[in-house]
Motif scaffolding. Sequence first.
Motif, PDB file in Angstrom:
ATOM      1  N   ALA A 147      40.838  36.804  32.470  1.00 38.27           N
ATOM      2  CA  ALA A 147      39.532  37.263  32.993  1.00 38.27           C
ATOM      3  C   ALA A 147      38.595  36.959  31.758  1.00 38.27           C
ATOM      4  N   ASP A 148      39.095  37.350  30.705  1.00 35.15           N
ATOM      5  CA  ASP A 148      38.100  37.117  29.549  1.00 35.15           C
ATOM      6  C   ASP A 148      37.836  35.739  29.165  1.00 35.15           C
ATOM      7  N   VAL A 149      38.519  34.815  29.558  1.00 33.39           N
ATOM      8  CA  VAL A 149      38.357  33.306  29.471  1.00 33.39           C
ATOM      9  C   VAL A 149      37.133  33.117  30.266  1.00 33.39           C
ATOM     10  N   SER A 150      37.532  33.643  31.446  1.00 28.38           N
ATOM     11  CA  SER A 150      36.771  33.138  32.660  1.00 28.38           C
ATOM     12  C   SER A 150      35.180  33.229  32.324  1.00 28.38           C
ATOM     13  N   TRP A 151      34.909  34.134  31.379  1.00 28.64           N
ATOM     14  CA  TRP A 151      33.307  34.280  30.820  1.00 28.64           C
ATOM     15  C   TRP A 151      32.760  33.286  30.176  1.00 28.64           C
ATOM     16  N   VAL A 152      33.707  32.535  29.352  1.00 26.46           N
ATOM     17  CA  VAL A 152      33.700  31.606  28.366  1.00 26.46           C
ATOM     18  C   VAL A 152      33.695  30.201  28.988  1.00 26.46           C
ATOM     19  N   VAL A 153      34.803  29.913  29.831  1.00 25.30           N
ATOM     20  CA  VAL A 153      35.283  28.577  30.063  1.00 25.30           C
ATOM     21  C   VAL A 153      35.343  28.835  31.716  1.00 25.30           C
ATOM     22  N   PRO A 154      34.804  27.573  32.566  1.00 22.90           N
ATOM     23  CA  PRO A 154      34.887  27.954  34.162  1.00 22.90           C
ATOM     24  C   PRO A 154      36.642  27.919  34.169  1.00 22.90           C
ATOM     25  N   THR A 155      37.003  28.906  35.006  1.00 20.32           N
ATOM     26  CA  THR A 155      38.429  29.228  35.324  1.00 20.32           C
ATOM     27  C   THR A 155      38.701  29.395  36.822  1.00 20.32           C
ATOM     28  N   ALA A 156      39.830  28.968  37.235  1.00 24.35           N
ATOM     29  CA  ALA A 156      40.281  29.067  38.423  1.00 24.35           C
ATOM     30  C   ALA A 156      41.823  29.475  38.246  1.00 24.35           C
ATOM     31  N   GLN A 157      42.362  30.230  39.226  1.00 21.35           N
ATOM     32  CA  GLN A 157      43.826  30.478  39.433  1.00 21.35           C
ATOM     33  C   GLN A 157      44.300  30.429  40.639  1.00 21.35           C
ATOM     34  N   PHE A 158      45.683  30.465  40.695  1.00 26.10           N
ATOM     35  CA  PHE A 158      46.467  30.488  41.976  1.00 26.10           C
ATOM     36  C   PHE A 158      47.674  31.147  41.832  1.00 26.10           C
ATOM     37  N   ARG A 159      48.279  31.662  42.904  1.00 26.04           N
ATOM     38  CA  ARG A 159      49.695  32.224  43.046  1.00 26.04           C
ATOM     39  C   ARG A 159      50.405  31.356  43.850  1.00 26.04           C
ATOM     40  N   ALA A 160      51.843  31.238  43.161  1.00 18.28           N
ATOM     41  CA  ALA A 160      52.731  30.223  43.749  1.00 18.28           C
ATOM     42  C   ALA A 160      53.878  31.212  44.235  1.00 18.28           C
ATOM     43  N   ALA A 161      54.572  30.703  45.291  1.00 19.09           N
ATOM     44  CA  ALA A 161      55.559  31.353  45.971  1.00 19.09           C
ATOM     45  C   ALA A 161      56.888  31.409  44.783  1.00 19.09           C
ATOM     46  N   THR A 162      57.225  32.444  44.187  1.00 19.72           N
ATOM     47  CA  THR A 162      58.442  32.546  43.119  1.00 19.72           C
ATOM     48  C   THR A 162      59.295  33.607  43.665  1.00 19.72           C
ATOM     49  N   TRP A 163      58.669  34.228  44.470  1.00 28.41           N
ATOM     50  CA  TRP A 163      59.634  35.351  45.047  1.00 28.41           C
ATOM     51  C   TRP A 163      60.044  35.293  46.537  1.00 28.41           C
ATOM     52  N   VAL A 164      61.017  36.227  47.051  1.00 26.74           N
ATOM     53  CA  VAL A 164      61.033  36.207  48.484  1.00 26.74           C
ATOM     54  C   VAL A 164      59.870  36.803  49.081  1.00 26.74           C
ATOM     55  N   PRO A 165      59.445  36.224  50.208  1.00 27.47           N
ATOM     56  CA  PRO A 165      58.170  36.812  50.785  1.00 27.47           C
ATOM     57  C   PRO A 165      58.279  38.364  51.176  1.00 27.47           C
TER      58      PRO A 165
END
Length: 186
Positions: A147-165
């Motif tokens: 989040a700190d980085v997002s104020w300085v550099v354009p940032t996007a995130q995603f979540r991936a399936a790493t656990w059982v639903p």
Amino acid sequence: MNHMVNLMREHVPQESRIHYVITSGGSAPNVVPNFAEVYYYSRHPEVEAAKDLFARVVAAAEGAAMGTGTTMEYERIHGLYNMLPNHYLGGLLDSSLRGVGGFSYTAEEASFAEQILGTLTQPGEIGSQEQVQEWSPRGGSGSTDVADVSWVVPTAQFRAATWVPGTPSHSWQAVAAGGIGTCQQV
């Protein structure tokens, strides 16, 4: 102090999070220690609300010290800004993920997932990890230095399936999923 802060949880904005661990509590159960220490995280998606929440935790510590005839001091170790979303990058990321697709289990992983599914209080659906979920510009309830980085550099995130639903964060099921399938090969 900890008791007061736990009671305070009912009187803070719903998005607030207060976590703590007693890092030094003494050496015998029947002796008041000459030193005790607790480590707190106070979080909120908005910076000003997080600052107000932190001030209330400090006030609880001051009140506890006053009530017990002791002294207290604190150190602020760090703080995090809220995530500044970048809708354009989020859309590009979503488009790229749709091109890649979801995650399919091997036979071994599917068997493991079924076992874990039986231990969950709110199980998800096996097969849902194969679908890329609809993107939405929302923040999470966790804290991250990204989040700190997002104020300085354009940032996007995603979540991936790493656990059982349906697996809750910070659970033994989440930890167990780290030792199966392709995770072992990385």
